[in-house]
Design a protein around this motif. Structure first.
Motif, PDB file in Angstrom:
ATOM      1  N   VAL A 132       0.821  -1.223   0.000  1.00  0.00           N
ATOM      2  CA  VAL A 132       0.000   0.000   0.000  1.00  0.00           C
ATOM      3  C   VAL A 132       0.850   1.266   0.000  1.00  0.00           C
ATOM      4  N   ASP A 133       0.231   2.370  -0.438  1.00  0.00           N
ATOM      5  CA  ASP A 133       0.919   3.670  -0.420  1.00  0.00           C
ATOM      6  C   ASP A 133       1.030   4.178   1.017  1.00  0.00           C
TER       7      ASP A 133
ATOM      8  N   PHE B 200      -1.637   4.624   3.850  1.00  0.00           N
ATOM      9  CA  PHE B 200      -2.364   3.449   4.325  1.00  0.00           C
ATOM     10  C   PHE B 200      -1.495   2.503   5.164  1.00  0.00           C
TER      11      PHE B 200
ATOM     12  N   LEU C 181      -6.953  -1.457   4.529  1.00  0.00           N
ATOM     13  CA  LEU C 181      -7.535  -1.881   3.249  1.00  0.00           C
ATOM     14  C   LEU C 181      -7.624  -3.403   3.282  1.00  0.00           C
TER      15      LEU C 181
ATOM     16  N   TYR D 120      -7.182 -10.558  -4.753  1.00  0.00           N
ATOM     17  CA  TYR D 120      -7.740  -9.225  -4.965  1.00  0.00           C
ATOM     18  C   TYR D 120      -7.523  -8.828  -6.424  1.00  0.00           C
TER      19      TYR D 120
ATOM     20  N   SER E 187     -12.289  -8.804  -4.426  1.00  0.00           N
ATOM     21  CA  SER E 187     -11.615 -10.040  -4.013  1.00  0.00           C
ATOM     22  C   SER E 187     -12.537 -11.234  -4.190  1.00  0.00           C
TER      23      SER E 187
ATOM     24  N   PHE F 198     -18.893  -6.313 -10.852  1.00  0.00           N
ATOM     25  CA  PHE F 198     -18.768  -5.648  -9.548  1.00  0.00           C
ATOM     26  C   PHE F 198     -19.002  -4.142  -9.666  1.00  0.00           C
TER      27      PHE F 198
ATOM     28  N   TRP G 173     -23.363  -4.510  -9.234  1.00  0.00           N
ATOM     29  CA  TRP G 173     -23.111  -5.302  -8.024  1.00  0.00           C
ATOM     30  C   TRP G 173     -24.396  -5.664  -7.305  1.00  0.00           C
TER      31      TRP G 173
HETATM   32  C1  B12 Z   1     -14.663   3.167   0.488  1.00  0.00           C
HETATM   33  C2  B12 Z   1     -15.338   1.864   0.131  1.00  0.00           C
HETATM   34  C3  B12 Z   1     -16.324   1.892  -0.848  1.00  0.00           C
HETATM   35  C4  B12 Z   1     -16.599   3.148  -1.688  1.00  0.00           C
HETATM   36  C5  B12 Z   1     -15.470   3.281  -2.743  1.00  0.00           C
HETATM   37  C6  B12 Z   1     -14.978   1.924  -3.294  1.00  0.00           C
HETATM   38  C7  B12 Z   1     -13.470   1.788  -3.403  1.00  0.00           C
HETATM   39  N1  B12 Z   1     -13.003   0.574  -3.605  1.00  0.00           N
HETATM   40  O1  B12 Z   1     -12.709   2.731  -3.287  1.00  0.00           O
HETATM   41  C8  B12 Z   1     -18.018   2.848  -2.254  1.00  0.00           C
HETATM   42  C9  B12 Z   1     -19.063   3.514  -1.368  1.00  0.00           C
HETATM   43  C10 B12 Z   1     -18.261   3.241  -3.710  1.00  0.00           C
HETATM   44  C11 B12 Z   1     -18.118   1.341  -2.055  1.00  0.00           C
HETATM   45  C12 B12 Z   1     -19.094   0.585  -2.657  1.00  0.00           C
HETATM   46  C13 B12 Z   1     -19.218  -0.792  -2.512  1.00  0.00           C
HETATM   47  N2  B12 Z   1     -18.493  -1.585  -1.713  1.00  0.00           N
HETATM   48 CO1  B12 Z   1     -16.999  -0.914  -0.637  1.00  0.00          CO
HETATM   49  N3  B12 Z   1     -15.601  -0.466   0.536  1.00  0.00           N
HETATM   50  C14 B12 Z   1     -14.983   0.637   0.768  1.00  0.00           C
HETATM   51  C15 B12 Z   1     -13.885   0.429   1.849  1.00  0.00           C
HETATM   52  C16 B12 Z   1     -14.449   0.927   3.186  1.00  0.00           C
HETATM   53  C17 B12 Z   1     -12.551   1.104   1.554  1.00  0.00           C
HETATM   54  C18 B12 Z   1     -12.041   0.969   0.111  1.00  0.00           C
HETATM   55  C19 B12 Z   1     -11.033   2.063  -0.166  1.00  0.00           C
HETATM   56  O2  B12 Z   1     -11.185   3.205   0.216  1.00  0.00           O
HETATM   57  N4  B12 Z   1      -9.944   1.754  -0.805  1.00  0.00           N
HETATM   58  C20 B12 Z   1      -8.885   2.738  -1.080  1.00  0.00           C
HETATM   59  C21 B12 Z   1      -8.230   2.417  -2.420  1.00  0.00           C
HETATM   60  C22 B12 Z   1      -7.152   3.455  -2.726  1.00  0.00           C
HETATM   61  O3  B12 Z   1      -7.647   1.112  -2.279  1.00  0.00           O
HETATM   62  P1  B12 Z   1      -7.255   0.199  -3.536  1.00  0.00           P
HETATM   63  O4  B12 Z   1      -7.958   0.661  -4.742  1.00  0.00           O
HETATM   64  O5  B12 Z   1      -7.431  -1.199  -3.110  1.00  0.00           O
HETATM   65  O6  B12 Z   1      -5.681   0.576  -3.704  1.00  0.00           O
HETATM   66  C23 B12 Z   1      -4.733  -0.102  -2.922  1.00  0.00           C
HETATM   67  C24 B12 Z   1      -4.262  -1.402  -3.579  1.00  0.00           C
HETATM   68  O7  B12 Z   1      -4.146  -1.203  -4.977  1.00  0.00           O
HETATM   69  C25 B12 Z   1      -2.876  -1.556  -2.914  1.00  0.00           C
HETATM   70  N5  B12 Z   1      -1.914  -2.206  -3.804  1.00  0.00           N
HETATM   71  C26 B12 Z   1      -1.012  -1.592  -4.608  1.00  0.00           C
HETATM   72  N6  B12 Z   1      -0.324  -2.514  -5.293  1.00  0.00           N
HETATM   73  C27 B12 Z   1      -0.779  -3.725  -4.902  1.00  0.00           C
HETATM   74  C28 B12 Z   1      -0.411  -5.004  -5.300  1.00  0.00           C
HETATM   75  C29 B12 Z   1      -1.082  -6.097  -4.719  1.00  0.00           C
HETATM   76  C30 B12 Z   1      -0.714  -7.497  -5.144  1.00  0.00           C
HETATM   77  C31 B12 Z   1      -2.095  -5.894  -3.752  1.00  0.00           C
HETATM   78  C32 B12 Z   1      -2.819  -7.062  -3.123  1.00  0.00           C
HETATM   79  C33 B12 Z   1      -2.462  -4.593  -3.355  1.00  0.00           C
HETATM   80  C34 B12 Z   1      -1.795  -3.530  -3.952  1.00  0.00           C
HETATM   81  O8  B12 Z   1      -2.409  -0.217  -2.639  1.00  0.00           O
HETATM   82  C35 B12 Z   1      -3.454   0.719  -2.885  1.00  0.00           C
HETATM   83  C36 B12 Z   1      -3.471   1.747  -1.762  1.00  0.00           C
HETATM   84  O9  B12 Z   1      -2.283   2.430  -1.709  1.00  0.00           O
HETATM   85  C37 B12 Z   1     -13.731  -1.136   1.816  1.00  0.00           C
HETATM   86  C38 B12 Z   1     -13.409  -1.760   3.203  1.00  0.00           C
HETATM   87  C39 B12 Z   1     -11.965  -1.540   3.567  1.00  0.00           C
HETATM   88  N7  B12 Z   1     -11.741  -1.102   4.783  1.00  0.00           N
HETATM   89  O10 B12 Z   1     -11.050  -1.809   2.786  1.00  0.00           O
HETATM   90  C40 B12 Z   1     -15.103  -1.600   1.287  1.00  0.00           C
HETATM   91  C41 B12 Z   1     -15.193  -2.789   0.335  1.00  0.00           C
HETATM   92  C42 B12 Z   1     -14.136  -2.617  -0.755  1.00  0.00           C
HETATM   93  N8  B12 Z   1     -16.497  -2.664  -0.282  1.00  0.00           N
HETATM   94  C43 B12 Z   1     -17.076  -3.803  -0.519  1.00  0.00           C
HETATM   95  C44 B12 Z   1     -18.355  -3.957  -1.139  1.00  0.00           C
HETATM   96  C45 B12 Z   1     -18.951  -5.359  -1.163  1.00  0.00           C
HETATM   97  C46 B12 Z   1     -19.003  -2.864  -1.708  1.00  0.00           C
HETATM   98  C47 B12 Z   1     -20.372  -2.841  -2.398  1.00  0.00           C
HETATM   99  C48 B12 Z   1     -20.757  -4.079  -3.196  1.00  0.00           C
HETATM  100  C49 B12 Z   1     -21.475  -2.467  -1.430  1.00  0.00           C
HETATM  101  C50 B12 Z   1     -21.711  -3.446  -0.380  1.00  0.00           C
HETATM  102  N9  B12 Z   1     -21.145  -3.165   0.774  1.00  0.00           N
HETATM  103  O11 B12 Z   1     -22.403  -4.424  -0.538  1.00  0.00           O
HETATM  104  C51 B12 Z   1     -20.249  -1.570  -3.285  1.00  0.00           C
HETATM  105  C52 B12 Z   1     -19.802  -1.971  -4.708  1.00  0.00           C
HETATM  106  C53 B12 Z   1     -18.825  -1.096  -5.392  1.00  0.00           C
HETATM  107  C54 B12 Z   1     -19.457  -0.376  -6.528  1.00  0.00           C
HETATM  108  N10 B12 Z   1     -19.604  -1.016  -7.646  1.00  0.00           N
HETATM  109  O12 B12 Z   1     -19.843   0.769  -6.371  1.00  0.00           O
HETATM  110  C55 B12 Z   1     -16.252  -4.959  -0.030  1.00  0.00           C
HETATM  111  C56 B12 Z   1     -15.592  -5.718  -1.190  1.00  0.00           C
HETATM  112  C57 B12 Z   1     -15.491  -7.216  -0.885  1.00  0.00           C
HETATM  113  C58 B12 Z   1     -14.678  -7.922  -1.924  1.00  0.00           C
HETATM  114  N11 B12 Z   1     -15.086  -9.159  -2.162  1.00  0.00           N
HETATM  115  O13 B12 Z   1     -13.705  -7.438  -2.463  1.00  0.00           O
HETATM  116  C59 B12 Z   1     -15.251  -4.234   0.962  1.00  0.00           C
HETATM  117  C60 B12 Z   1     -13.868  -4.854   1.055  1.00  0.00           C
HETATM  118  C61 B12 Z   1     -15.957  -4.215   2.333  1.00  0.00           C
HETATM  119  C62 B12 Z   1     -15.908  -5.518   3.108  1.00  0.00           C
HETATM  120  N12 B12 Z   1     -16.090  -5.359   4.394  1.00  0.00           N
HETATM  121  O14 B12 Z   1     -15.774  -6.625   2.653  1.00  0.00           O
HETATM  122  N13 B12 Z   1     -17.167   0.881  -1.199  1.00  0.00           N
END
Ligand code: B12
Length: 246
Positions: A37-38, A41, A118, A131, A152, A199, A203
């Protein structure tokens, strides 16, 4: 005590507490997560610190949640599911009073609203669920301005699960813990594209969760609960507890 004895004791505590509750736990090192992560995070712990990623499987709803709401008056809580999960996780602290334990839930936010952890990245490095992110595509088919959220997929439950947070053992260092890759269950670009489009674009129809054949999925009453707006869930739970008691 040597770290392997500590880990064995902690594994036993998790097994004892959670045998039939519908939760899963996967060990990882904080460093594995921080390496992905960056900076904003990153978790503020030494790299070898032991943590457990927590998942609720499809039967958590019937095994833990419905019994919980019949026992505890929580229907007016902000989110009764979150309260139930927190109660279960706090049992780890009760069972291991000598350990310094930090629990970070999936919904915990910093004051600037950034998530504290995350969970999808944690789930990937812990080997529990791959993921899938846009950057995994060999050929990116989308408009560069389109935002594509990653998702995921669990090898047994597909998308029919939720991440619930991480449990960090701040005083336990596990330099020898071996990392396991999560199974890549969608080996082609076509399958990854299909998943990410389901997704991101639809979704609500649940279809992303069935992207692979699964061993278990949410019951109809669980789907009804999660498909109901939070403000209308109390009434639904009242009727579910009556039928659960019956
Ligand atoms: C904010 C949030 C939202 C926001 C924004 C979504 C987003 N992904 O940003 C909104 C409100 C839109 C949303 C909606 C939904 N969400 Co939501 N959401 C979250 C939450 C709280 C944080 C996500 C976040 O801010 N990420 C920040 C970004 C920057 O992270 P990122 O893109 O992953 O980037 C990182 C990676 O790329 C990593 N990285 C970099 N290089 C590499 C390399 C590797 C190999 C790896 C592994 C990682 C990695 O570094 C980056 C950060 O520096 C998470 C729970 C959590 N605490 O994580 C749930 C979560 C992602 N949501 C989830 C779900 C299910 C949903 C919904 C279906 C609604 C629901 N609850 O039923 C909808 C569907 C999305 C849609 N189509 O709109 C689930 C997903 C489950 C899964 N199977 O993946 C989560 C995990 C919640 C949970 N408790 O399970 N969500």
């Amino acid at each position: 005590m040597a770290s392997s004895d500590n880990v064995r004791k902690i594994d036993e505590a998790f097994d004892n507490i959670f045998t039939t509750t519908g939760f899963e736990f996967h060990k990882f090192k904080i460093g594995w997560y921080n390496d992905c992560v960056d900076t904003p995070f990153k978790l503020d712990c030494p790299s070898d610190t032991l943590a457990y990623l927590t998942i609720s499987t499809p039967n958590m709803f019937e095994k833990s949640f419905l019994p919980y709401i019949t026992r505890v008056d929580c229907l007016d809580a902000r989110d009764p599911i979150d309260q139930c999960v927190d109660t279960e996780l706090q049992k780890v602290k009760e069972a291991l009073p000598d350990q310094e334990i930090e629990i970070i839930h999936d919904y915990d936010l910093h004051p600037n609203r950034r998530p504290k952890v995350l969970v999808q990245t944690a789930g990937h490095v812990a080997g529990s669920a791959f993921y899938y992110q846009r950057k995994h595509m060999q050929k990116d088919p989308w408009d560069k301005d389109k935002n594509i959220f990653g998702v995921s997929i669990h090898p047994k439950y597909g998308g029919w699960f939720a991440f619930r947070g991480v449990v960090i053992f701040k005083d336990i260092q596990v330099p020898d813990l071996e990392q396991k890759d999560p199974p890549d269950v969608l080996p082609t670009d076509e399958l990854k594209q299909e998943l990410l489009e389901r997704f991101n674009d639809r979704w609500q129809d649940w279809s992303y969760r069935d992207i692979i054949p699964v061993e278990g999925k949410y019951s109809e009453q669980q789907k009804l609960y999660f498909g109901t707006a939070p403000k209308d869930r109390k009434q639904l739970l009242e009727s579910m507890t009556k039928s659960h008691d019956a």
